[in-house]
Design an enzyme around this catalytic site. Structure first.
Site, PDB file in Angstrom:
ATOM      1  N   GLU A 428      -7.222   4.293  -3.342  1.00 54.50           N
ATOM      2  CA  GLU A 428      -5.840   4.116  -2.905  1.00 54.50           C
ATOM      3  C   GLU A 428      -4.983   5.239  -3.473  1.00 54.50           C
ATOM      4  OE1 GLU A 428      -4.401   0.677  -4.726  1.00 54.50           O
ATOM      5  OE2 GLU A 428      -2.429   0.753  -3.811  1.00 54.50           O
ATOM      6  N   ASP A 501      -5.678  -0.247  -7.023  1.00 51.75           N
ATOM      7  CA  ASP A 501      -4.930  -0.712  -8.186  1.00 51.75           C
ATOM      8  C   ASP A 501      -4.931  -2.230  -8.238  1.00 51.75           C
ATOM      9  OD1 ASP A 501      -4.283   1.821  -8.943  1.00 51.75           O
ATOM     10  OD2 ASP A 501      -2.325   1.835  -7.934  1.00 51.75           O
ATOM     11  N   ASP A 503      -2.719  -4.364  -8.315  1.00 55.86           N
ATOM     12  CA  ASP A 503      -1.370  -4.861  -8.033  1.00 55.86           C
ATOM     13  C   ASP A 503      -1.282  -5.292  -6.576  1.00 55.86           C
ATOM     14  OD1 ASP A 503      -1.412  -2.565  -6.597  1.00 55.86           O
ATOM     15  OD2 ASP A 503       0.167  -1.552  -7.727  1.00 55.86           O
ATOM     16  N   ASP A 505       0.015  -3.873  -3.903  1.00 53.09           N
ATOM     17  CA  ASP A 505      -0.386  -2.905  -2.891  1.00 53.09           C
ATOM     18  C   ASP A 505      -1.903  -2.780  -2.832  1.00 53.09           C
ATOM     19  OD1 ASP A 505       2.148  -2.432  -2.051  1.00 53.09           O
ATOM     20  OD2 ASP A 505       2.480  -0.717  -3.388  1.00 53.09           O
TER      21      ASP A 505
END
Ligand code: 0RA
Length: 637
Positions: A428, A501, A503, A505
């Site tokens: 990403e 990640d 998180d 996203d």
């Protein structure tokens, strides 16, 4: 194996055979329930509930009650006939005790023709008993109530009559054994999902569920059976005709039930069950269903001149666009195949399902021309879209070739050309992509950076996503093609690794990619080629010593190990915060890293999430992702 206290040893003195059976189960639990992780743990509940469902199939049970208690125990109550308590003719002990320690519950009595059995299901209550710290059974029968308690599979006392009782039924409470299972925490949603599924498949029964940990309760009862199941799958969607089509037929000893309804979307949601077992990996029954659907709709379309030329035809993908379907077959002696025993192998079933579905569907369409017309129009449109997409693909392929090597420019490919050893990291963000490029072993590790934003700009159908330049680059890199054209022989990397990640996203993009794989390249997942890389969340340092922690628990353990004083905890929010060496060491290099292999179940979850992601509202979407970040089965490499 449990050591027996003197009393118990005395009681069990004559039961060497039983103890040997129990110790076999406890030594190799995986052979009986597949694994000792969360999946195996839940299998205990499925096994106990399946036994009550057998009583439903025998026409003798209408209510089942499942309770998850706060202390990790589970209770399953049914109003069936009660497990028999009279002396077993061969073992000279109450049948109940034999059922709980040696035999399959139904084996001697043949309660129903199509028992929930085969594969990992129907292994018997004695298996659950052997893997429980304790297990208590209460039976109401013949005006009396009886109780017996077991510990690690062995009875602690003889069966006892404790009083009189009205009605009949069986109540079972057990505590999974911490010596056996890696986790003891039941997942409410997983249990609810299975109970709901069972209630659709067995419309005669009402299943009550209670989770005492969060005080939630629900009741699952669907008198409409799989027709309601399909309506449920299509909930909130625009359907092409109001009531699902329901087909029922028998071929030889096989009972075949199908419900189906089209929506104006583009996906195929087909759930297939064999003797109530969800065959997530498909099998011969699904092959039969698909071929019947394709054949019947082609015949129908041709007879009514919906297809212009003889050459033109509807493909399997065309007729499954926008399909919601539940197939439930009952097979006498099912053979389950594959790693998770979730694929039907009986070759005779293919022809049986194909013939039944073809005959009944043709008949239905004959009698309901308006329904027939609506779904043919939809399939013909799908065929036209497919043709347009093929032309577009051809164009990109040619364009791709002109741009050099046919591979996307963003891809940092590896040197090796042996797919078996090659790995593709889908990373990403460009910056993390750069770090990964520096940290990789370029001999066998390739890097493809993807932008996290792609999802937000593509709030549209999955098919449209395929026109996205990043997604196309990904597909070209993987090499297999998609849909019916998928060819695993062309797979360029035997490990396709998502590295995102930890998180929102990251969860976003992971959900998107898993959904894409699941819908368009399912074999990639069922054959086990897709992985998720685990990046550390913390670096814990004291003086010159340091450790990486991949979870809050690991962090706490590390802090304890170092002694809290002078310990520095650094939190890593994203891949980009590590340097190339660190990323390689912790996340990419075989030996040091942990890869999680994605299972079909993970993909199914992602698929469900995907619909929410595509919704209009942003906030619930974010919230949902944070709550339901896709979990995966652990696999160390
Ligand atoms: C064997 C025979 C009969 C019932 C059962 C087993 C039985 C097993 C379980 C397990 C959970 N609930 C159950 N309920 C019944 C039939 C005995 C008869 O004919 O009365």
């Amino acid at each position: 194996m449990a050591t027996l206290t003197p009393e118990r040893a005395a009681y069990d003195a004559g039961s060497i055979q039983i103890l040997e059976g129990l110790s076999a189960v406890r030594k190799r639990p995986g052979m009986y329930i597949g694994s000792t992780d969360a999946r195996g743990l839940h299998h205990l509940i499925w096994e106990v509930v399946d036994n009550s469902i057998d009583e439903v199939l025998a026409g003798c049970c209408t209510e089942i009650r499942v309770t998850l208690h706060a202390d990790g125990t589970v209770t399953v109550i049914d109003n069936g006939r009660g497990i028999p308590v009279e002396e077993h003719p061969r073992y000279h002990k109450p049948t109940l005790e034999i059922v709980m320690t040696v035999l399959h519950a139904g084996s001697k009595f043949d309660r129903s023709t199509y028992k929930v059995s085969g594969g990992l299901h129907g292994v018997g209550l004695h298996v659950v008993n052997a893997l429980s710290e304790w297990f208590e059974v209460r039976v109401r029968r013949d005006g009396s109530e009886y109780v017996q308690r077991y510990e690690r599979g062995a009875p602690v006392a003889p069966l006892k009559r404790v009083g009189s009782a009205e009605g009949t039924g069986t109540e079972q409470t057990f505590k999974p054994d911490a010596q056996i299972f890696e986790t003891l925490v039941f997942d409410r949603e997983t249990v609810e999902r299975r109970l709901k599924e069972l209630s659709f498949l067995n419309p005669q029964v009402a299943i009550h569920f209670e989770d005492e940990r969060d005080h939630s309760t629900s009741t699952f009862h669907h008198a409409g059976g799989i027709t309601e199941f399909v309506a449920d799958l299509n909930q909130g969607k625009n359907v092409l005709f109001p009531t699902p089509i329901y087909l029922h037929a028998q071929r030889e000893q096989t009972d075949i039930e199908v419900a189906l309804q089209y929506n104006d979307g583009y996906n195929d949601t087909t759930l297939a069950f064999v003797n109530n077992i969800n065959t997530v990996d498909g099998g011969t029954h699904v092959v039969g269903l698909r071929s019947a659907l394709t054949r019947t709709l082609n015949d129908y379309a041709r007879e009514r001149n919906f297809l212009k030329t003889d050459k033109e035809g509807l493909t399997g993908e065309d007729v499954r666009e926008g399909l919601a379907c539940v197939l439930s077959v009952k097979v006498l002696e099912p053979q389950f195949e594959g790693q998770t025993k979730a694929k039907l192998g009986n070759s005779e079933v293919k022809g049986q399902v194909e013939s039944a579905v073809h005959d009944k569907l043709a008949e239905f369409l004959e009698e309901h021309p308006a329904v027939g017309q609506s779904l043919i129009i939809k399939a013909v449109e799908a065929a036209q879209a497919r043709e347009a997409a093929r032309k577009a693909r051809e164009l990109t392929r040619r364009k791709g070739l002109l741009e050099g090597g046919g591979l996307p420019g963003k891809l940092a490919d590896c040197h090796s050309r042996d797919p078996a050893e090659c790995e593709l990291f889908i990373v990403e963000g460009d910056s993390a992509g750069g770090t990964a490029k520096q940290g990789r072993d370029r001999e066998f590790q390739a890097i493809l950076p993807l932008r996290g934003k792609i999802l937000n700009v593509e709030k549209a159908r999955l098919d449209k996503m395929l026109q996205n330049e990043h997604i196309r680059a990904l597909l070209i890199a993987i090499g297999t093609g998609i849909g019916d054209e998928l060819d695993l022989a062309k797979l360029r990397y035997h490990k396709v690794i998502l590295m995102t990640d930890a998180d929102v996203d990251g969860a976003h993009i992971r959900t998107l990619l898993l959904t894409l794989f699941y819908r368009k390249m399912p074999a990639l997942i069922t054959e086990g080629y897709v992985y998720i890389a685990q990046a550390p969340l913390y670096r814990i340092q004291k003086g010159t010593k340091f450790l990486w922690a991949y979870s809050d628990e690991e962090r706490d353990r590390a802090v304890k190990e170092f002694g809290a004083k002078g310990v520095v905890i650094q939190r890593y929010k994203g891949l980009g915060e590590m340097n190339a060496g660190q990323l390689a060491e912790t996340t990419m290099k075989p030996g040091g890293r942990t890869l999680l292999r994605v299972t079909v179940e993970d993909a199914v979850k992602a698929d469900g999430l995907f619909s929410v992601l595509m919704g209009e509202e942003v906030e619930p979407r974010r919230h949902y992702i944070q709550e339901h970040a896709v979990e995966v089965t652990n696999l160390d490499i």
